[in-house]
Design a protein around this motif. Structure first.
Motif, short mmCIF file in Angstrom:
data_model
loop_
_atom_site.label_atom_id
_atom_site.label_comp_id
_atom_site.label_asym_id
_atom_site.label_seq_id
_atom_site.Cartn_x
_atom_site.Cartn_y
_atom_site.Cartn_z
N ILE A 226 18.12 0.21 -29.87
CA ILE A 226 17.31 0.84 -30.97
C ILE A 226 16.89 0.02 -32.10
O ILE A 226 17.49 -1.02 -32.52
CB ILE A 226 18.16 2.00 -31.58
CG1 ILE A 226 18.55 3.03 -30.65
CG2 ILE A 226 17.46 2.52 -32.78
CD1 ILE A 226 19.45 4.27 -30.93
N ASP A 227 15.59 -0.01 -32.43
CA ASP A 227 15.11 -0.88 -33.44
C ASP A 227 15.35 -2.25 -33.20
O ASP A 227 15.25 -2.74 -31.92
CB ASP A 227 15.68 -0.43 -34.94
CG ASP A 227 15.23 1.27 -35.21
OD1 ASP A 227 14.18 1.57 -34.49
OD2 ASP A 227 15.68 1.65 -36.00
N ASN A 228 15.89 -3.13 -34.11
CA ASN A 228 16.01 -4.30 -34.13
C ASN A 228 17.54 -4.97 -33.88
O ASN A 228 18.12 -5.95 -34.00
CB ASN A 228 15.57 -5.10 -35.30
CG ASN A 228 16.09 -4.72 -36.40
OD1 ASN A 228 16.55 -3.69 -36.57
ND2 ASN A 228 15.92 -5.38 -37.54
N ILE A 229 18.33 -3.69 -33.54
CA ILE A 229 19.92 -3.92 -33.45
C ILE A 229 20.15 -4.67 -31.82
O ILE A 229 19.72 -4.03 -30.95
CB ILE A 229 20.78 -2.73 -33.26
CG1 ILE A 229 20.41 -2.04 -34.68
CG2 ILE A 229 22.09 -2.63 -33.16
CD1 ILE A 229 21.01 -0.52 -34.65
N ILE A 230 20.64 -5.75 -31.92
CA ILE A 230 20.71 -6.48 -30.50
C ILE A 230 21.68 -5.93 -29.64
O ILE A 230 21.69 -6.24 -28.30
CB ILE A 230 20.80 -8.04 -30.71
CG1 ILE A 230 22.14 -8.43 -31.18
CG2 ILE A 230 19.46 -8.59 -31.29
CD1 ILE A 230 22.44 -9.86 -31.52
N ALA A 231 22.59 -5.30 -30.01
CA ALA A 231 23.86 -4.88 -29.25
C ALA A 231 23.52 -3.42 -28.44
O ALA A 231 22.79 -2.45 -29.22
CB ALA A 231 25.08 -4.74 -29.93
N PRO A 232 23.76 -2.98 -27.31
CA PRO A 232 23.26 -1.98 -26.75
C PRO A 232 24.20 -0.91 -26.98
O PRO A 232 25.44 -0.80 -27.26
CB PRO A 232 23.56 -2.37 -25.01
CG PRO A 232 24.63 -3.27 -25.20
CD PRO A 232 24.33 -4.00 -26.49
N PHE A 233 23.53 0.47 -27.40
CA PHE A 233 24.47 1.54 -27.53
C PHE A 233 24.66 2.34 -26.07
O PHE A 233 23.79 1.88 -25.20
CB PHE A 233 23.33 2.55 -28.21
CG PHE A 233 23.32 2.19 -29.72
CD1 PHE A 233 24.37 2.74 -30.44
CD2 PHE A 233 22.40 1.60 -30.27
CE1 PHE A 233 24.20 2.37 -32.25
CE2 PHE A 233 22.19 1.31 -31.43
CZ PHE A 233 23.19 1.75 -32.35
N VAL A 234 25.31 3.32 -25.92
CA VAL A 234 25.34 3.97 -24.76
C VAL A 234 24.70 5.34 -24.76
O VAL A 234 25.09 6.05 -25.69
CB VAL A 234 27.00 4.38 -24.32
CG1 VAL A 234 26.97 5.24 -23.08
CG2 VAL A 234 27.80 2.82 -24.44
N SER A 235 23.54 5.24 -24.01
CA SER A 235 22.89 6.32 -24.36
C SER A 235 23.31 7.63 -24.03
O SER A 235 22.87 8.67 -24.82
CB SER A 235 21.52 6.16 -23.23
OG SER A 235 20.62 7.27 -23.36
N GLU A 236 24.29 7.88 -23.25
CA GLU A 236 24.88 9.15 -22.88
C GLU A 236 26.00 9.56 -24.06
O GLU A 236 26.27 10.70 -24.00
CB GLU A 236 25.81 8.88 -21.75
CG GLU A 236 25.08 9.08 -20.30
CD GLU A 236 24.40 7.47 -20.02
OE1 GLU A 236 24.62 6.73 -20.70
OE2 GLU A 236 23.91 7.33 -18.95
#
Lengths: 211, 211
Positions: A120-130
């Motif tokens: 999301i945006d410029n946040i380099i760490a991944p979120f968990v979509s679920e």
């Protein structure tokens, strides 16, 4: 009631004792922490040790086990300063638990367990979509706990991703409605039932439920 | 999904923001910590920040708020080195929450809220008689967290008081059977429902429930 001294508990078999002590310290919030290493390789791991440190600034801590036991998350946070915390829900709890397996560093746990990274945006760490409730953090400090070589990793919340409808009039988030889970011991996961809310306690106030 | 930046969250009203950030960090175990001061005056207070640090040695941490906001528990632990952690259950959750009120130091919260102190053997800190699962600790270290003036109080478990029938064959404690509660935000309390246990995760293992 039985009275167990630590001298007795210390003689117990390692996994039995670990389960017992883990359970004794109570239910914990069940979260996935998402990071990337310096090359951008995503990493995902279960953590049950997230603790609230303060709301202004919004500081969250979690305990990372000794480096030899759990190197990837803390190494990635040290390298990049950025990580995400994602609530675990029943729809993907089996995959979430599987991410606690000791995969080699080059394995992307999102792919290995079947969860979807979300950038999301410029946040380099991944979120968990679920995940229904998730937030990103900026590393503030890693405090070594010298007695057992663990680390308290302290971060400041930078972004929160969730449905606004889960937030009540007083800022309370209905984690039971979102089915955010709690974990217990080494491998158990639970949902919750609201028993009561009581409001702010004052010495001269009669105890009563507000919800 | 809405995206809230910390710049937005920082503008929210203080209690609304505190509830939101507290909830965001997830469910926590609901515990009462029992202490005595140097004169033997009992003190009791709710803590939702108990975290598991390790099982060998059996180390438990909790976060104490800044001294001005929450002075008694940490002062007593500093003075005596001994404290108890007692799980909260539905039968006395209203009294437990009431102990979070800011009583003057000379007030014994056990008397003020209607809970029963229990002294066992030579342990100088009081247990909560009504609690089904409880343990005593010896202070190991108080780690100041300089970013918000809180403290991580680290103790080693010395004694555990509970029914042996709550312990499973693998050391797992049925906290759902004991109805140990979880807390959320500033004032909410929940019971739990077991969804699944998965066993120890390994990279090459197929994910399945073990219970």
């Amino acid at each position: 009631m039985r009275h167990f001294s630590i001298d007795t508990i210390s003689t117990w078999e390692r996994f039995y004792r670990a389960n017992f002590i883990n359970c004794l310290s109570g239910f914990k919030s069940a979260n996935l922490i998402g990071t990337v290493n310096k090359e951008g390789q995503p990493n995902l791991a279960v953590f049950s040790s997230v603790v609230h440190l303060g709301s202004d600034p919004a500081l969250i801590g979690f305990v990372n086990r000794p480096l030899a036991a759990a190197p990837h998350t803390i190494q990635n946070i040290t390298a990049t300063g950025i990580y995400t915390i994602n609530h675990i829900h029943p729809s993907f709890v089996a995959q979430a638990h599987q991410s606690s397996a000791k995969y080699p560093e080059e394995v992307n746990e999102f792919e290995a367990v079947g969860l979807t990274p979300l950038f999301i945006d410029n946040i380099i760490a991944p979120f968990v979509s679920e995940s229904i409730i998730k937030y990103s953090l900026q590393l503030v400090e890693i405090v070594p706990i010298k007695h057992n070589n663990t680390f308290l990793v302290i971060g400041e919340i930078t972004n929160v991703i969730m449905e606004e409808t889960l937030i009540g009039l007083d800022g309370f988030i209905s984690l039971d409605s979102a089915q955010s889970m709690v974990s217990l011991g080494l491998d158990a996961y639970f949902t919750t039932n609201l028993v009561a809310r009581y409001g702010y306690a004052k010495p001269d106030k009669v105890i009563k439920k507000t919800h």
